[in-house]
Design a protein around this motif. Sequence first.
Motif, PDB file in Angstrom:
ATOM      1  N   GLN A  81       0.838  -1.213   0.000  1.00 31.48           N
ATOM      2  CA  GLN A  81       0.000   0.000   0.000  1.00 31.48           C
ATOM      3  C   GLN A  81       0.872   1.262   0.000  1.00 31.48           C
ATOM      4  O   GLN A  81       0.566   2.237  -0.680  1.00 31.48           O
ATOM      5  CB  GLN A  81      -0.934   0.003   1.208  1.00 31.48           C
ATOM      6  CG  GLN A  81      -2.135  -0.922   1.014  1.00 31.48           C
ATOM      7  CD  GLN A  81      -3.073  -0.890   2.197  1.00 31.48           C
ATOM      8  OE1 GLN A  81      -2.673  -1.186   3.320  1.00 31.48           O
ATOM      9  NE2 GLN A  81      -4.313  -0.511   1.958  1.00 31.48           N
ATOM     10  N   GLU A 107      -3.606   6.655   3.903  1.00 27.33           N
ATOM     11  CA  GLU A 107      -4.492   6.767   5.079  1.00 27.33           C
ATOM     12  C   GLU A 107      -5.149   5.422   5.380  1.00 27.33           C
ATOM     13  O   GLU A 107      -5.324   5.061   6.538  1.00 27.33           O
ATOM     14  CB  GLU A 107      -5.553   7.845   4.828  1.00 27.33           C
ATOM     15  CG  GLU A 107      -5.000   9.254   5.016  1.00 27.33           C
ATOM     16  CD  GLU A 107      -5.963  10.355   4.613  1.00 27.33           C
ATOM     17  OE1 GLU A 107      -5.744  11.504   5.051  1.00 27.33           O
ATOM     18  OE2 GLU A 107      -6.919  10.083   3.860  1.00 27.33           O
ATOM     19  N   ARG A 108      -5.468   4.700   4.295  1.00 24.76           N
ATOM     20  CA  ARG A 108      -6.054   3.367   4.491  1.00 24.76           C
ATOM     21  C   ARG A 108      -5.034   2.441   5.171  1.00 24.76           C
ATOM     22  O   ARG A 108      -5.364   1.657   6.050  1.00 24.76           O
ATOM     23  CB  ARG A 108      -6.489   2.775   3.143  1.00 24.76           C
ATOM     24  CG  ARG A 108      -8.006   2.555   3.105  1.00 24.76           C
ATOM     25  CD  ARG A 108      -8.409   1.899   1.813  1.00 24.76           C
ATOM     26  NE  ARG A 108      -8.509   2.873   0.729  1.00 24.76           N
ATOM     27  CZ  ARG A 108      -8.328   2.590  -0.567  1.00 24.76           C
ATOM     28  NH1 ARG A 108      -8.012   1.371  -0.949  1.00 24.76           N
ATOM     29  NH2 ARG A 108      -8.446   3.516  -1.483  1.00 24.76           N
ATOM     30  N   ALA A 109      -3.788   2.567   4.742  1.00 22.47           N
ATOM     31  CA  ALA A 109      -2.721   1.744   5.336  1.00 22.47           C
ATOM     32  C   ALA A 109      -2.548   2.097   6.820  1.00 22.47           C
ATOM     33  O   ALA A 109      -2.392   1.209   7.665  1.00 22.47           O
ATOM     34  CB  ALA A 109      -1.410   1.969   4.588  1.00 22.47           C
ATOM     35  N   GLU A 149      -5.625  -0.620  13.263  1.00 22.16           N
ATOM     36  CA  GLU A 149      -6.517  -1.754  13.590  1.00 22.16           C
ATOM     37  C   GLU A 149      -5.708  -2.901  14.219  1.00 22.16           C
ATOM     38  O   GLU A 149      -6.201  -3.621  15.071  1.00 22.16           O
ATOM     39  CB  GLU A 149      -7.154  -2.293  12.303  1.00 22.16           C
ATOM     40  CG  GLU A 149      -8.521  -1.731  12.003  1.00 22.16           C
ATOM     41  CD  GLU A 149      -9.019  -2.226  10.647  1.00 22.16           C
ATOM     42  OE1 GLU A 149      -8.790  -3.404  10.303  1.00 22.16           O
ATOM     43  OE2 GLU A 149      -9.614  -1.403   9.926  1.00 22.16           O
ATOM     44  N   GLU A 190      -5.126  10.502  -4.470  1.00 23.89           N
ATOM     45  CA  GLU A 190      -5.346   9.042  -4.413  1.00 23.89           C
ATOM     46  C   GLU A 190      -4.232   8.382  -3.583  1.00 23.89           C
ATOM     47  O   GLU A 190      -4.479   7.457  -2.814  1.00 23.89           O
ATOM     48  CB  GLU A 190      -5.355   8.419  -5.822  1.00 23.89           C
ATOM     49  CG  GLU A 190      -6.607   8.676  -6.627  1.00 23.89           C
ATOM     50  CD  GLU A 190      -6.610  10.040  -7.330  1.00 23.89           C
ATOM     51  OE1 GLU A 190      -5.653  10.832  -7.096  1.00 23.89           O
ATOM     52  OE2 GLU A 190      -7.551  10.322  -8.077  1.00 23.89           O
ATOM     53  N   GLU A 236      -4.912   8.970  -0.017  1.00 21.02           N
ATOM     54  CA  GLU A 236      -6.039   8.136   0.416  1.00 21.02           C
ATOM     55  C   GLU A 236      -5.576   6.702   0.728  1.00 21.02           C
ATOM     56  O   GLU A 236      -5.941   6.115   1.745  1.00 21.02           O
ATOM     57  CB  GLU A 236      -7.081   8.109  -0.701  1.00 21.02           C
ATOM     58  CG  GLU A 236      -8.455   7.677  -0.224  1.00 21.02           C
ATOM     59  CD  GLU A 236      -9.457   7.664  -1.372  1.00 21.02           C
ATOM     60  OE1 GLU A 236     -10.027   6.582  -1.603  1.00 21.02           O
ATOM     61  OE2 GLU A 236      -9.619   8.718  -2.038  1.00 21.02           O
ATOM     62  N   ILE A 237      -4.742   6.172  -0.165  1.00 17.96           N
ATOM     63  CA  ILE A 237      -4.248   4.789   0.048  1.00 17.96           C
ATOM     64  C   ILE A 237      -3.370   4.729   1.301  1.00 17.96           C
ATOM     65  O   ILE A 237      -3.467   3.791   2.101  1.00 17.96           O
ATOM     66  CB  ILE A 237      -3.478   4.296  -1.205  1.00 17.96           C
ATOM     67  CG1 ILE A 237      -4.507   4.000  -2.289  1.00 17.96           C
ATOM     68  CG2 ILE A 237      -2.634   3.070  -0.894  1.00 17.96           C
ATOM     69  CD1 ILE A 237      -3.947   3.498  -3.574  1.00 17.96           C
ATOM     70  N   GLY A 280      -4.864   3.303   8.734  1.00 14.72           N
ATOM     71  CA  GLY A 280      -6.049   2.750   9.419  1.00 14.72           C
ATOM     72  C   GLY A 280      -5.853   1.272   9.727  1.00 14.72           C
ATOM     73  O   GLY A 280      -6.148   0.801  10.825  1.00 14.72           O
ATOM     74  N   LYS A 281      -5.328   0.557   8.740  1.00 18.46           N
ATOM     75  CA  LYS A 281      -5.108  -0.892   8.915  1.00 18.46           C
ATOM     76  C   LYS A 281      -4.065  -1.136  10.027  1.00 18.46           C
ATOM     77  O   LYS A 281      -4.235  -2.030  10.872  1.00 18.46           O
ATOM     78  CB  LYS A 281      -4.607  -1.478   7.570  1.00 18.46           C
ATOM     79  CG  LYS A 281      -4.211  -2.920   7.619  1.00 18.46           C
ATOM     80  CD  LYS A 281      -5.404  -3.840   7.782  1.00 18.46           C
ATOM     81  CE  LYS A 281      -4.946  -5.285   7.929  1.00 18.46           C
ATOM     82  NZ  LYS A 281      -6.015  -6.146   8.427  1.00 18.46           N
ATOM     83  N   TRP A 282      -2.997  -0.313  10.003  1.00 17.93           N
ATOM     84  CA  TRP A 282      -1.943  -0.439  11.024  1.00 17.93           C
ATOM     85  C   TRP A 282      -2.521  -0.190  12.419  1.00 17.93           C
ATOM     86  O   TRP A 282      -2.204  -0.895  13.374  1.00 17.93           O
ATOM     87  CB  TRP A 282      -0.801   0.544  10.716  1.00 17.93           C
ATOM     88  CG  TRP A 282       0.252   0.599  11.779  1.00 17.93           C
ATOM     89  CD1 TRP A 282       0.510   1.640  12.617  1.00 17.93           C
ATOM     90  CD2 TRP A 282       1.184  -0.433  12.140  1.00 17.93           C
ATOM     91  NE1 TRP A 282       1.538   1.328  13.463  1.00 17.93           N
ATOM     92  CE2 TRP A 282       1.979   0.058  13.191  1.00 17.93           C
ATOM     93  CE3 TRP A 282       1.417  -1.722  11.661  1.00 17.93           C
ATOM     94  CZ2 TRP A 282       2.998  -0.684  13.771  1.00 17.93           C
ATOM     95  CZ3 TRP A 282       2.426  -2.471  12.259  1.00 17.93           C
ATOM     96  CH2 TRP A 282       3.201  -1.957  13.288  1.00 17.93           C
ATOM     97  N   SER A 306       0.937   3.931  -2.915  1.00 19.68           N
ATOM     98  CA  SER A 306       0.707   5.348  -2.596  1.00 19.68           C
ATOM     99  C   SER A 306       1.834   6.203  -3.181  1.00 19.68           C
ATOM    100  O   SER A 306       1.587   7.266  -3.777  1.00 19.68           O
ATOM    101  CB  SER A 306       0.617   5.494  -1.078  1.00 19.68           C
ATOM    102  OG  SER A 306       0.970   6.769  -0.680  1.00 19.68           O
TER     103      SER A 306
END
Lengths: 125, 226
Positions: free
Chosen positions: A35, A56-58, A64, A50, A53-54, A60-62, A39
Amino acid sequence: MKKMFCGLIILACLLALSLYNASFFKKNIEMLQEQVLESSRLTQGGERSEGIEILERAIGKWQELDAYTRVFIHHDSIDSVTDAFYEYLGALRSGDDDDTSARDRLMYHLEAAAAQEMPTMGSVF
Amino acid sequence: MAIVFFRTLIIFLTLITLMRLLGKRQLRELELSELVVSVMIADLGATPLQDMGIPLFYGLIPIVTLFACELSFSGLGLSSVFFRKLMYGTPSFLIVNGKIQEREMRRVRMSVDELLEELRGKEILDINTVQYAILETDGTLNTVLMPEERPASVAQLGLAPEDCGYPVILIEDGVLLEKNLKHVGRDKNWLNKQLEARNAGSVKDVFIMIFYDSGEIYFSLKDKQK
């Protein structure tokens, strides 16, 4: 004899669980690294939003994974990865041309966290 | 987690090997694997407590690993004579028929002074009276005296001593142990009569009451009741 088998079973379970844990964590880290690279590719290709965004998703996953990582990984390493994530995110948001050093630092910290769990000659000895 | 597991195994096996090479004199009543586990566990348990940045699992995994190693090793020792000899060695005869075995003494790295000290601890001053002195695998020195030096048994003396039997505690610090009362085949009526005969108002007044198989009773009131 029963006790001996109990001991051997416990050892086998510990070995299996610890190896599963190492591979589970490595898989997650590899996913995060992909990711981060994606990014970086998007950002360098001009698709900054974009890319952000990717990333930020990574992040978020970290985050989690935090409940899991706090149990198995040195807390210093977790904090280093989190700091590196936000440092790279900050570099992308600010439009900093030299965001590759922040990305490389993040990749290094992710790699180091994964290495902490992978049993190799180097890490064991 | 996996690294901690492998490291614990390696350290455990290394310590076992080194302690085995050091010899049984270092053990002192602990078996080899027990000693290694005792030495390691104390420190491992403290590590995650001292540093909050270290996950608790870094302390728990090695402790469980050591526990499992100890179970496996002691089990293997019981089921395989070869493994037991390999792990724990064999007893060493340091004195045979009153003669010190120099070679064996050198092998276990024990000086004559140390041997004499151990013998003195067993109230033995004359080596000639010792038929066998054996350094056991757990590091203790056991001695067998020459037949003529051994204390005579009651049977050898032709005596018939009274056997007071096995002692069973019926009352301990004012508490009646009902299971024990039942075990000796007595009931509360019998107990009350015994208390009455000894000027005890109730069970609570009794510090200790012991019943022997022979029917004898040891009885003591609490201090304030005397």
